[in-house]
Design an enzyme around this catalytic site. Structure first.
Site, PDB file in Angstrom:
ATOM      1  CB  ALA A  15      46.456  36.741  37.202  1.00 44.60           C
ATOM      2  CB  ALA A  60      32.642  37.317  52.484  1.00 46.71           C
ATOM      3  CD  GLN A 111      34.229  40.557  47.242  1.00 43.88           C
ATOM      4  OE1 GLN A 111      34.934  40.131  47.906  1.00 43.88           O
ATOM      5  NE2 GLN A 111      34.508  40.785  45.805  1.00 43.88           N
ATOM      6  CG  ASP A 138      37.592  32.423  30.486  1.00 46.45           C
ATOM      7  OD1 ASP A 138      36.797  33.062  31.196  1.00 46.45           O
ATOM      8  OD2 ASP A 138      38.475  32.438  30.285  1.00 46.45           O
ATOM      9  CD  GLN A 198      45.305  39.145  41.173  1.00 46.79           C
ATOM     10  OE1 GLN A 198      46.255  39.224  42.212  1.00 46.79           O
ATOM     11  NE2 GLN A 198      44.718  38.027  41.199  1.00 46.79           N
ATOM     12  CG  HIS A 245      37.735  33.187  34.706  1.00 47.43           C
ATOM     13  ND1 HIS A 245      38.590  33.305  33.478  1.00 47.43           N
ATOM     14  CD2 HIS A 245      38.529  33.540  35.819  1.00 47.43           C
ATOM     15  CE1 HIS A 245      39.785  33.751  33.676  1.00 47.43           C
ATOM     16  NE2 HIS A 245      39.707  33.725  35.170  1.00 47.43           N
ATOM     17  CG  ASN A 258      34.580  39.150  38.550  1.00 49.85           C
ATOM     18  OD1 ASN A 258      33.633  39.145  37.725  1.00 49.85           O
ATOM     19  ND2 ASN A 258      35.509  37.973  38.371  1.00 49.85           N
ATOM     20  CB  SER A 259      37.303  42.076  43.852  1.00 47.53           C
ATOM     21  OG  SER A 259      37.130  40.861  44.310  1.00 47.53           O
ATOM     22  CG  HIS A 294      42.766  39.581  44.778  1.00 50.96           C
ATOM     23  ND1 HIS A 294      41.431  40.007  45.031  1.00 50.96           N
ATOM     24  CD2 HIS A 294      42.628  38.393  43.909  1.00 50.96           C
ATOM     25  CE1 HIS A 294      40.649  39.362  43.941  1.00 50.96           C
ATOM     26  NE2 HIS A 294      41.559  38.291  43.652  1.00 50.96           N
TER      27      HIS A 294
HETATM   28  P1  AWU Z   1      37.747  38.271  41.469  1.00 51.17           P
HETATM   29  O1  AWU Z   1      37.864  38.499  40.135  1.00 51.17           O
HETATM   30  O2  AWU Z   1      37.577  39.285  42.335  1.00 51.17           O
HETATM   31  O3  AWU Z   1      39.007  37.337  41.939  1.00 51.17           O
HETATM   32  P2  AWU Z   1      39.596  35.849  41.553  1.00 51.17           P
HETATM   33  O4  AWU Z   1      38.374  35.015  42.405  1.00 51.17           O
HETATM   34  O5  AWU Z   1      40.791  35.671  42.121  1.00 51.17           O
HETATM   35  O6  AWU Z   1      39.444  35.503  40.302  1.00 51.17           O
HETATM   36  C1  AWU Z   1      39.765  37.238  37.081  1.00 51.17           C
HETATM   37  O7  AWU Z   1      39.359  36.310  38.307  1.00 51.17           O
HETATM   38  C2  AWU Z   1      40.707  37.958  38.062  1.00 51.17           C
HETATM   39  O8  AWU Z   1      40.879  39.142  36.936  1.00 51.17           O
HETATM   40  C3  AWU Z   1      41.833  37.490  38.270  1.00 51.17           C
HETATM   41  O9  AWU Z   1      42.949  38.155  38.751  1.00 51.17           O
HETATM   42  C4  AWU Z   1      41.513  36.547  39.240  1.00 51.17           C
HETATM   43  C5  AWU Z   1      40.022  35.595  39.200  1.00 51.17           C
HETATM   44  N1  AWU Z   1      33.605  36.223  46.100  1.00 51.17           N
HETATM   45  C6  AWU Z   1      32.546  36.200  47.038  1.00 51.17           C
HETATM   46  O10 AWU Z   1      31.381  36.429  47.008  1.00 51.17           O
HETATM   47  N2  AWU Z   1      33.059  35.891  48.284  1.00 51.17           N
HETATM   48  C7  AWU Z   1      34.352  35.557  48.741  1.00 51.17           C
HETATM   49  O11 AWU Z   1      34.547  35.182  49.833  1.00 51.17           O
HETATM   50  C8  AWU Z   1      35.315  35.650  47.724  1.00 51.17           C
HETATM   51  C9  AWU Z   1      34.818  35.974  46.489  1.00 51.17           C
HETATM   52  C10 AWU Z   1      33.344  36.541  44.899  1.00 51.17           C
HETATM   53  C11 AWU Z   1      33.666  38.097  44.698  1.00 51.17           C
HETATM   54  C12 AWU Z   1      33.785  38.181  42.981  1.00 51.17           C
HETATM   55  C13 AWU Z   1      34.660  36.648  42.822  1.00 51.17           C
HETATM   56  C14 AWU Z   1      36.189  36.717  42.863  1.00 51.17           C
HETATM   57  C15 AWU Z   1      38.603  37.790  36.362  1.00 51.17           C
HETATM   58  O12 AWU Z   1      41.383  37.213  40.372  1.00 51.17           O
HETATM   59  O13 AWU Z   1      32.396  39.076  44.818  1.00 51.17           O
HETATM   60  O14 AWU Z   1      32.729  38.133  42.100  1.00 51.17           O
HETATM   61  O15 AWU Z   1      34.036  35.974  43.867  1.00 51.17           O
HETATM   62  O16 AWU Z   1      36.371  37.290  41.728  1.00 51.17           O
END
Ligand code: AWU
Length: 480
Positions: free
Chosen positions: A397, A357, A359, A115, A399, A23, A378-379, A374
């Site tokens: 959530a 990572a 990412q 948020d 997903q 978020h 953001n992913s 998942h």
């Molecule tokens: P991402 O939204 O992918 O997942 P969550 O961290 O689970 O966060 C909401 O965010 C989603 O819609 C929800 O379902 C819930 C939540 N990252 C990275 O750079 N390295 C890692 O090893 C792991 C993650 C970054 C990734 C992304 C963020 C994760 C909005 O999922 O690039 O930007 O962390 O956010």
């Protein structure tokens, strides 16, 4: 103040993120865009997250970018309602601090952007006499589903048949249907009679009542849901799609801003890039389940077997901590590490990153062809912007909605796994992994198309760029 001494104060905004990575990260990217268009922004943050503001604070003078640091609420013990108690504590601790801070400002904020978990800020904004705008780090589709559920409160007529009983939201575009077990855990608890969730429902209804909503999304993938939001929830001109919100492009080849986004990589980013440089185009499968979700021991074993037997090249990011993913994973079955035999048997074609990572850097590398995700939003956006085929493995959530959008509506992803109560079949999963790096599948061409759409949306004159300008104009008009 006389004209001679009048100084032009740019419109000032208070930005209030929810503190988890998924978020916070995109709302800081939005903050960058607002400042670059001449606004002044104060971001409310607690000390544990202040480091994430440093890149912004170092790039901008305090007259345009500042931090309002408030105490982090005490950690909550009860796991069942951890998030609700955290949100309540944020209201209790932060409201007085915001009121005091606001009263002391010479150039007080013209609006609050907060948020969607912080619906209570609508009442705070009303106390301050300014509008509150919702920031959605999730898709417009997922938020439309959320709003429809909490507004209309469909019940489960056959609770003993959670698996089969389906809820169809016919007021939404494409009338999506979900088995009861896929609806967000909070919703099922509330409908089941849990009074603690009334706080969350009040927050959702406050979101519905707010001045407008900003989505980290883009019109080309969610137009029907943006239109729904304008017609059925807010009003025309109060729904802005400004994504995909990503870090500023690597300036002059330096990848620091991208590599450090959201945290430092557990393996030096340059080592990850070197590993990828040695692989063929679109040949690598990247596996990562966001910042919070943790696989069960059985799921980890099944994924490890699939990666080993498939023979694909891969990067697997494994969460080391037990996480507090809110998943209903049995205690003895949570927080699984990679099986001992795994790294030996896949040496030379696999890289395991234990922890965090880089990412965005990984996804944007030419060697990465597919992404087991998942479906955190953001992913999803990062995968779309990188043009990779996504393999969906939603876990809770929003997903399941994100997976439905990617597979059924956009045709850019393949379902890898979906059941919470079953473990994926390793042989079937291995076939999906092999197929995902086959350049002839239709999803790859679709991924290329949507990457172009994402780049266009965010580029000068694109739909997201125009919406960001429109948002800035709407905020500027509040000041006049
Ligand atoms: P991402 O939204 O992918 O997942 P969550 O961290 O689970 O966060 C909401 O965010 C989603 O819609 C929800 O379902 C819930 C939540 N990252 C990275 O750079 N390295 C890692 O090893 C792991 C993650 C970054 C990734 C992304 C963020 C994760 C909005 O999922 O690039 O930007 O962390 O956010």
């Amino acid at each position: 103040m006389s004209l001679a001494t009048a100084t032009f104060d740019p419109p000032h905004l208070l930005v209030y993120p929810f503190s988890s990575s998924g978020h916070l990260i995109p709302l800081l990217d939005l903050t960058e865009g607002l400042i670059s268009r001449g606004l002044s922004v104060t971001v409310l943050v607690t000390p544990p997250n202040l480091h994430l503001l440093q890149p912004l604070l170092s790039r901008h003078p305090t007259t345009t970018m500042d931090a309002l640091v408030v105490p982090a609420p005490e950690p909550v013990s009860s796991p069942k309602h951890r998030l609700i108690h955290r949100l309540r504590a944020m209201r209790e601790h932060h409201s007085p601090a915001i009121l005091r801070w606001f009263a002391s400002r010479r150039n007080p904020p013209v609006a609050i952007i907060s948020d969607f978990f912080l619906g209570w800020t609508l009442h705070l904004a009303r106390q301050l006499g300014i509008p509150r705008i919702v920031f959605s780090p999730s898709a417009a589709f997922a938020l439309s589903v959320d709003f429809s559920l909490w507004r209309d409160l469909p019940k489960n007529e056959h609770p003993q048949q959670d698996d089969e009983y389906a809820v169809t939201l016919s007021d939404l575009p494409n009338s999506p249907s979900y088995p009861w077990w896929q609806l967000w855990y909070f919703y099922r608890l509330f409908v089941g009679g849990d009074p603690v969730l009334e706080f969350h429902r009040e927050g959702v209804l406050a979101n519905l009542d707010s001045w407008g909503v900003v989505f980290n999304s883009f019109a080309e993938i969610e137009r029907p849901y943006m239109d729904y939001m304008e017609k059925r929830v807010f009003r025309k001109g109060r729904v802005w799609a400004v994504g995909p919100l990503l870090p500023p492009p690597a300036d002059g080849g330096s990848t620091t801003a991208v590599a450090e986004r959201g945290g430092s990589s557990s393996i030096p980013a340059e080592d990850v890039v070197s590993w990828l440089d040695a692989r063929g185009d679109h040949s690598v499968v990247y596996v990562c389940f966001g910042s919070r979700m943790v696989l069960s021991r059985k799921e980890t074993a099944a994924l490890a077997e699939a990666l080993e037997t498939s023979g694909v090249h891969f990067i697997w990011c494994v969460r080391e901590d037990g996480g507090n993913s809110g998943r209903a994973v049995a205690e003895e079955d949570s927080g699984a590490a990679v099986p001992e035999w795994f790294e030996d048997r896949t040496a030379g074609r696999g890289l395991v990153i234990k922890g965090w990572a880089p990412q965005v850097l990984v996804l944007q590398h030419r060697a990465v062809g597919s992404f087991v995700t998942h479906c955190g939003w953001n992913s999803v956006l990062e995968g779309l912007a990188a043009g990779v085929v996504m393999l969906t493995w939603p876990m809770g959530a929003d997903q399941y909605s994100d997976a439905k959008l990617l597979v059924d509506q956009l045709g850019v992803a393949i379902r890898a796994h979906e059941r919470e109560d079953r473990v994926p079949n390793p042989a079937e999963l291995a076939q999906i992994l092999v197929r995902s790096v086959d350049g002839s599948i239709p999803e790859r061409a679709r991924a290329r198309e949507l990457r172009e759409a994402a780049v266009t949306a965010f580029s000068r004159g694109g739909s997201s760029d125009k919406d960001l300008d429109a948002l800035v104009e709407a905020l500027t008009n509040l000041k006049s």
